[in-house]
Design an enzyme around this catalytic site. Structure first.
Site, PDB file in Angstrom:
ATOM      1  N   GLU A  49      43.154  29.565  32.379  1.00  0.00           N
ATOM      2  CA  GLU A  49      43.045  30.565  31.315  1.00  0.00           C
ATOM      3  C   GLU A  49      44.277  30.511  30.423  1.00  0.00           C
ATOM      4  O   GLU A  49      44.922  31.517  30.132  1.00  0.00           O
ATOM      5  CB  GLU A  49      42.833  31.951  31.945  1.00  0.00           C
ATOM      6  CG  GLU A  49      41.549  32.010  32.763  1.00  0.00           C
ATOM      7  CD  GLU A  49      41.413  33.224  33.669  1.00  0.00           C
ATOM      8  OE1 GLU A  49      42.280  34.122  33.616  1.00  0.00           O
ATOM      9  OE2 GLU A  49      40.438  33.259  34.433  1.00  0.00           O
ATOM     10  N   HIS A 153      43.365  37.927  31.282  1.00  0.00           N
ATOM     11  CA  HIS A 153      42.423  36.966  31.851  1.00  0.00           C
ATOM     12  C   HIS A 153      41.408  36.589  30.778  1.00  0.00           C
ATOM     13  O   HIS A 153      41.381  37.152  29.692  1.00  0.00           O
ATOM     14  CB  HIS A 153      41.673  37.587  33.043  1.00  0.00           C
ATOM     15  CG  HIS A 153      42.498  37.776  34.271  1.00  0.00           C
ATOM     16  ND1 HIS A 153      42.528  36.865  35.303  1.00  0.00           N
ATOM     17  CD2 HIS A 153      43.340  38.775  34.636  1.00  0.00           C
ATOM     18  CE1 HIS A 153      43.341  37.291  36.257  1.00  0.00           C
ATOM     19  NE2 HIS A 153      43.857  38.456  35.872  1.00  0.00           N
ATOM     20  N   GLU A 206      40.396  41.197  29.694  1.00  0.00           N
ATOM     21  CA  GLU A 206      39.654  39.930  29.728  1.00  0.00           C
ATOM     22  C   GLU A 206      39.234  39.549  28.311  1.00  0.00           C
ATOM     23  O   GLU A 206      38.362  40.189  27.718  1.00  0.00           O
ATOM     24  CB  GLU A 206      38.389  40.085  30.591  1.00  0.00           C
ATOM     25  CG  GLU A 206      38.638  40.199  32.076  1.00  0.00           C
ATOM     26  CD  GLU A 206      38.495  38.848  32.800  1.00  0.00           C
ATOM     27  OE1 GLU A 206      38.238  37.827  32.128  1.00  0.00           O
ATOM     28  OE2 GLU A 206      38.649  38.840  34.029  1.00  0.00           O
TER      29      GLU A 206
HETATM   30 ZN   LIG Z   1      41.384  35.140  35.434  1.00  0.00          ZN
END
Ligand SMILES: [Zn+2]
Length: 234
Positions: A49, A153, A206
Site C-alpha cells: 500500500e 491503508h 482506507e
Molecule cells: Zn492495509
C-alpha cells in the site's frame, strides 16, 4: 492555510528520529511534533500500500514548519515497502501481530486483489508482538501517548473507527468516504484492536482503489490539514 511553495516540496526539510529497526535493518523513522503529541499518523504498515506513504510524505512536505501536535511515520513496514510485500521480511502481516487479547496463531488469509478470494497465506507472527516493527510502534505510541492514531491503508474506501469519534467523522466529511464501525471482517491482532484495549482511538483511513495522482489530489490536502494542526479531535 499556508503551504510550502511547490518548488520546495521535493524534499522533506526536517530530519526524523529513529524509533527502531526492521527485520532487514532499515530504520523505523518518526517525524516528531514540536509540542505535545496529540495524534500519530502512520502509513505503509502493509508494504503493498505504497500510495499511503506517497500521500503522507507529500502532505508532510507541504508544511511550512514541523507539525505542532502530529507525529508522522511514513513507513511502519519499510521491508515490505522495499520488497513490495504486504507483510514484513518474515512474511508477517504486522496488522495482525499486535499484542492483543484476541491475537490468533492461525494463518492470515489475504486477497491478492479486491475481488479475489482470500487465498494468499501470511503469518500473524510467532506470537503476539513477535516482530520488531510491531514492538517499536507500540513503544512509540506508549511514549508519545497521543489521543488518537490515524492508520493509513488502501483500498477499502472507508473511514473505520469503532468509536465513531469526531476525528473520524471529520475525515469522512472531508473525503466523502463512508464512516464505518468496522471493516466487515475480523482483524485479531490489529492496531485498531490493540488501541481499543488501551483506551486509544485508532481511525483506519482506507483510501479507495485508484491511481497515485488521484490519491495525491484527493487525500493529500486532508492529510496536510491534519498535520498542520486543524484540531478536529478535541
Ligand atoms: Zn492495509
Amino acid at each position: 492555510m499556508n503551504f510550502r511553495p511547490r518548488k520546495d516540496i521535493g524534499t522533506i526539510p526536517w530530519a526524523p528520529d529513529r524509533y527502531g529497526e526492521s527485520v532487514l535493518g532499515h530504520s523505523l523513522e518518526v517525524w516528531r511534533p514540536l509540542e505535545r503529541c496529540k495524534l500519530i499518523v502512520h502509513a505503509g504498515i502493509h508494504g503493498e500500500e505504497g500510495e499511503t506513504t506517497v500521500a503522507l510524505s507529500r502532505a508532510l512536505r507541504l508544511l511550512t514548519e514541523p507539525s505542532h501536535h502530529c507525529a508522522v511515520v511514513l513507513a511502519a513496514n519499510p521491508d515490505g515497502l522495499v520488497r513490495g510485500t504486504r507483510g514484513n521480511a518474515h512474511g508477517v502481516d504486522l496488522n495482525r501481530n499486535f499484542p492483543t487479547r484476541d491475537w490468533l496463531p492461525d494463518p492470515v488469509m489475504h486477497r491478492s486483489t479486491l475481488d479475489a478470494p482470500r487465498d494468499v497465506v501470511l503469518s500473524p507472527g510467532s506470537g503476539p508482538g513477535s516482530e520488531p516493527e510491531t514492538r517499536a510502534l507500540v513503544r512509540l505510541i506508549e511514549e508519545l501517548a497521543p489521543a488518537a492514531v490515524v492508520a493509513l491503508h488502501a483500498p477499502l474506501a472507508c473511514i473505520d473507527d469503532a468509536r465513531q469519534t469526531p476525528l473520524a467523522a471529520w475525515i469522512a466529511g472531508k473525503t466523502g468516504l463512508p464512516l464505518v464501525p468496522d471493516v466487515g471482517y475480523a482483524t485479531p491482532g490489529s492496531l485498531g484492536t490493540w488501541g481499543g484495549e488501551h483506551g486509544l482511538t485508532v481511525v483506519t483511513y482506507e483510501f479507495e482503489m485508484t491511481d497515485k495522482d488521484s490519491v495525491v489530489r484527493d487525500h493529500v490536502p486532508v492529510l496536510a490539514e491534519l498535520l498542520a494542526g486543524v484540531d478536529p479531535w478535541s
